[in-house]
Design an enzyme around this catalytic site. Structure first.
Site, PDB file in Angstrom:
ATOM      1  N   HIS A  84      62.797  36.142  27.185  1.00  0.00           N
ATOM      2  CA  HIS A  84      61.902  34.990  27.105  1.00  0.00           C
ATOM      3  C   HIS A  84      60.443  35.445  27.114  1.00  0.00           C
ATOM      4  O   HIS A  84      60.062  36.284  27.921  1.00  0.00           O
ATOM      5  CB  HIS A  84      62.174  34.061  28.299  1.00  0.00           C
ATOM      6  CG  HIS A  84      61.645  32.677  28.109  1.00  0.00           C
ATOM      7  ND1 HIS A  84      60.304  32.382  28.106  1.00  0.00           N
ATOM      8  CD2 HIS A  84      62.277  31.498  27.905  1.00  0.00           C
ATOM      9  CE1 HIS A  84      60.145  31.084  27.919  1.00  0.00           C
ATOM     10  NE2 HIS A  84      61.332  30.521  27.791  1.00  0.00           N
ATOM     11  N   THR A 172      49.343  43.176  38.077  1.00  0.00           N
ATOM     12  CA  THR A 172      50.813  43.063  38.062  1.00  0.00           C
ATOM     13  C   THR A 172      51.302  41.649  37.778  1.00  0.00           C
ATOM     14  O   THR A 172      52.436  41.457  37.361  1.00  0.00           O
ATOM     15  CB  THR A 172      51.414  43.493  39.420  1.00  0.00           C
ATOM     16  OG1 THR A 172      50.800  42.711  40.458  1.00  0.00           O
ATOM     17  CG2 THR A 172      51.143  44.976  39.677  1.00  0.00           C
ATOM     18  N   GLY A 174      49.571  39.264  35.826  1.00  0.00           N
ATOM     19  CA  GLY A 174      49.160  38.726  34.534  1.00  0.00           C
ATOM     20  C   GLY A 174      48.309  37.477  34.632  1.00  0.00           C
ATOM     21  O   GLY A 174      47.323  37.433  35.375  1.00  0.00           O
TER      22      GLY A 174
END
Lengths: 300, 300
Positions: A84, A172, A174
């Site tokens: 995804h 880490t 985002g």
């Protein structure tokens, strides 16, 4: 649980495999007064966790922020892989008005949550859907394009300056999209033909992209085991594009092919109002109030 | 309040004037876990109190019994006058299945409550409606005929031997009818004519008495301020005589007079299922479950 005002939130977290982490992320939705966890499901292939939770706006906000804090700490996108698309440890946080709250309330909540995520956790936030600050940011796919790996560069462009938080990705975790949207109704209308091109042609007429209904996405789908086709729709704001209107438009367009509607289906959850609106339309009920529904009185 | 099983009870008490007594009678419905008081209204002309309460069957039973005990103590029918027919301090106690309970559950509850009222309070009990032990006892008006004043003699007749309790009226509290019934839906269909005889003629066709729908009572009513008439219906079991079926039958019968349906109204409370059934019918929804309604998930 008696909730006088109900907001729904469906946060998506980028962890679908580690059961221990999943439980830690979900935990804040279990214990808080005024918040009710309806469902959570993790997909190992997608490596993603989707939580469905409802609550009064204030406790819901606190629960969401707590879960986001845990996810930011536990999930490392530099080591994340899955089918995804995703751009963050918490990928997207939609707020959806359900009862005695408006789209404006959901928007306000989204902005409050976005601001705290940006300032407290140092994760850049894009406001999306009804909370978007620019038409280019309404669509989640557009924001997320490039995913976590591409976001470090993308976010430096002036057009992609985040709405809250630092103008740089969290190393880490985002980035995250937060916004208000209306409940989505997944509604399919079955036709007495096996000809997919007819369903496709009708889908193109009824959907927004083809000049049809404003809050309707649609495509033709084959039900091979039944030998028929259906017009599969996502109604993204049933308060403006009613289920019955989409239904009748499909029927109308089908008629030119000599094709009839032979049934329909509602996929997944649907707000009560979406179907009550249909009963009101077909029966021509005047002056009906949702408070006349016995069950809504019990919920108060 | 989260109620996984919901039974409704609408006890009618013969006290509509003395506020202090009314509060004492209503009080047991306020405080018990698993019971929720939805509404109570007293009418001074009728000298009557109608309470609407929902709850899980067991706590609801206890609350009803407590209120009955208080009413039997406080209300003296030998001094009672009012416009509404009545035969007891507690006149009638219907139990109505709402959610995750059946008509059989309501019947069982009615019989449990009836037995305790008879044995503990010494008030004779007639089981009525779906709990009736004889067709003559289904109709409350038939049981109550003669009222409190006539009941002392009537109850001595073998045909009117009570189902529970002594075969003699309680000296001050009279007798009570207890039974299971389905939720009543009050539904009116408006016609674009001012001719009452047309509404009357249609009412006679659609109602049970005239050979129409099994659970439909109907009469013609004039809406003088709007210059139109309506077919006013009571649907006494919407699970068997659906709202949409009554609606379409009125439309069909109206057509022969060149008259159209121009609207409708739902009076008072209606169970969610009654309107969802209509949406399902008109949209032709397949395989729909009430659990797909977002709000019913929240109530669990």
């Amino acid at each position: 649980m008696a909730l006088s005002r109900i907001m729904e939130c469906v946060p998506n977290f980028s962890e679908g495999r580690d059961k221990e982490k999943i439980e830690k992320i979900v935990n804040p939705f279990r214990t808080r007064e005024g918040v009710k966890l309806l469902n959570y499901s993790n997909d190992e292939d997608h490596n993603r966790l989707v939580v469905t939770v409802v609550g009064e706006p204030e406790p819901l906000r606190e629960a969401v922020l707590e879960a986001v804090g845990i996810a930011v700490e536990l999930i490392d996108l530099t080591r994340h892989e899955g089918q995804h698309p995703r751009m963050g440890a918490v990928d997207v946080i939609p707020f959806i008005p359900i009862k005695n709250v408006t789209a404006e309330d959901a928007d306000k909540l989204a902005k409050e949550v976005g601001q705290v995520i940006g300032e407290k956790y140092g994760v850049p936030v894009f406001l999306y859907e009804k909370s978007a600050t620019h038409p280019d940011r309404e669509n989640l796919a557009k924001i997320r394009k490039g995913e976590f790996e591409g976001m470090a560069e993308k976010i430096k462009e002036p057009a992609w300056r985040p709405d809250f938080g630092p103008a740089a990705c969290h190393p880490t975790a985002g980035a995250v999209a937060v916004g208000a949207r209306m409940p989505l109704v997944a509604y399919n209308v079955n036709l007495n033909t096996g000809d997919l091109s007819i369903a496709d042609a009708i889908a193109k007429k009824v959907r927004f992209l083809g000049g049809g209904l404003r809050f309707c996405k649609a495509m033709g789908v084959e039900l091979t085991d039944r030998g028929i086709v259906q017009v599969s729709m996502n109604l993204t704001d049933f308060t403006k594009t009613a289920v019955y209107r989409a239904h009748e438009m499909v029927r109308m367009e089908a008629a030119r092919y000599g094709v009839s509607v032979v049934g329909s289906e509602v996929i997944g959850l649907v707000p009560m109002q979406a179907l009550i609106d249909c009963a009101e339309y077909y029966l021509g009920i005047e002056n009906f109030s949702i408070d006349q529904i016995l069950e809504s009185r019990i919920m108060e």
